[in-house]
Design a protein around this motif. Structure first.
Motif: not given
Length: 271
Positions: A120-143
């Motif tokens: 359990s301790a080992a899997t807790g240390l395996m959480t990737p150290s990353s940040t939210v992707p810098d993506n832009s996507l279309f919303n329901a309004a199409g923008t």
């Protein structure tokens, strides 16, 4: 943390693997007589019952509308510490009467607990150290809009699809959470489907969600290494990944996760 294309949470896998190793260790120490098996099984069953009851009592409002939800332990809602204590007490009571199996039972218990704790301790240390992707996507309004609002709030990103049964089951729970946690940005990112498909799905469930984005090329799934749905990614206000969860949330387990990761976030219940 979770593992595998079938949305199997790794926590229960580690637990039951530890139980299997404990049983095997008892069998080796007891020279194949298997006298320790009933002791371990009794401790596991009683421990799981106590752990489940403790969790349900802690989040009772989330279960009060349905007895079935209390019995549906597939949401992996268990409180480990009371369960471990109950299991150890069970072993102690049994061994107080059966001196002949004390040594193999105690050693098997120590092995099982050690494997469970280390894994359990080992899997807790395996959480990737990353940040939210810098993506832009279309919303329901199409923008086009960025995946992360950058408004100073922690954000939770749910990757989902209408054909995914666990996604269907948890969507009303996540929609309630979006309304119930104004201090969080909860973003729904549909993977690979057309907007009209999503609109029909939401209409059939009579749901309305904000921050609904469309990712036809699965760019967010690729960027985050997501292999199965639903996957929910929890980020802090600076965009650092805190935890990822593969599989369905129940109302109680989602509340427990948010309380653990964002202790300062308060809820107003939306029903």
């Amino acid at each position: 943390m979770n593992i595998g294309p079938l949305s199997l949470p790794i926590g229960p896998i580690i637990f039951f693997l530890s139980v299997a190793i404990a049983i095997f260790a008892g069998w080796l120490i007891d020279k194949g007589r298997r006298d320790t098996d009933p002791v371990i099984f009794a401790a596991v069953i009683i421990g799981l019952i106590v752990a489940r009851i403790s969790f349900v009592l802690q989040y009772l409002p989330s279960y009060q509308d349905s007895l079935f939800k209390i019995l549906d332990f597939r949401d992996t809602g268990f409180e480990p510490l009371p369960g471990v204590v109950a299991g150890l007490i069970t072993i102690g009571l049994v061994l107080a009467r059966r001196k002949s199996i004390r040594r193999p039972s105690l050693l098997a218990t120590v092995v099982g607990l050690a494997v469970w704790g280390v894994a359990s301790a080992a899997t807790g240390l395996m959480t990737p150290s990353s940040t939210v992707p810098d993506n832009s996507l279309f919303n329901a309004a199409g923008t086009s809009q960025p995946l992360a609002p950058h408004d100073g709030k922690p954000h939770v990103i749910n990757l989902w699809a209408t054909w995914c049964a666990p996604c269907q089951a948890e969507m009303p729970i996540l929609a309630n959470a979006q309304a119930g946690y104004p201090g969080l940005d909860l973003v729904f990112v549909n993977q690979g489907e057309r907007p009209n498909t999503v609109d029909s799905f939401m209409a059939n469930l009579n749901l309305h969600v904000n921050n609904s984005l469309f990712d036809p090329s699965l760019s967010v799934a690729k960027a985050t290494g997501t292999k199965a749905f639903p996957t929910t990614l929890f980020y802090d206000a600076s965009g650092r990944l805190l935890e990822s969860h593969l599989g369905r949330f129940s109302e109680a387990t989602l509340e427990a996760t948010i309380s653990h990761l964002y202790p300062g976030i308060t809820t107003r219940r939306a029903k």
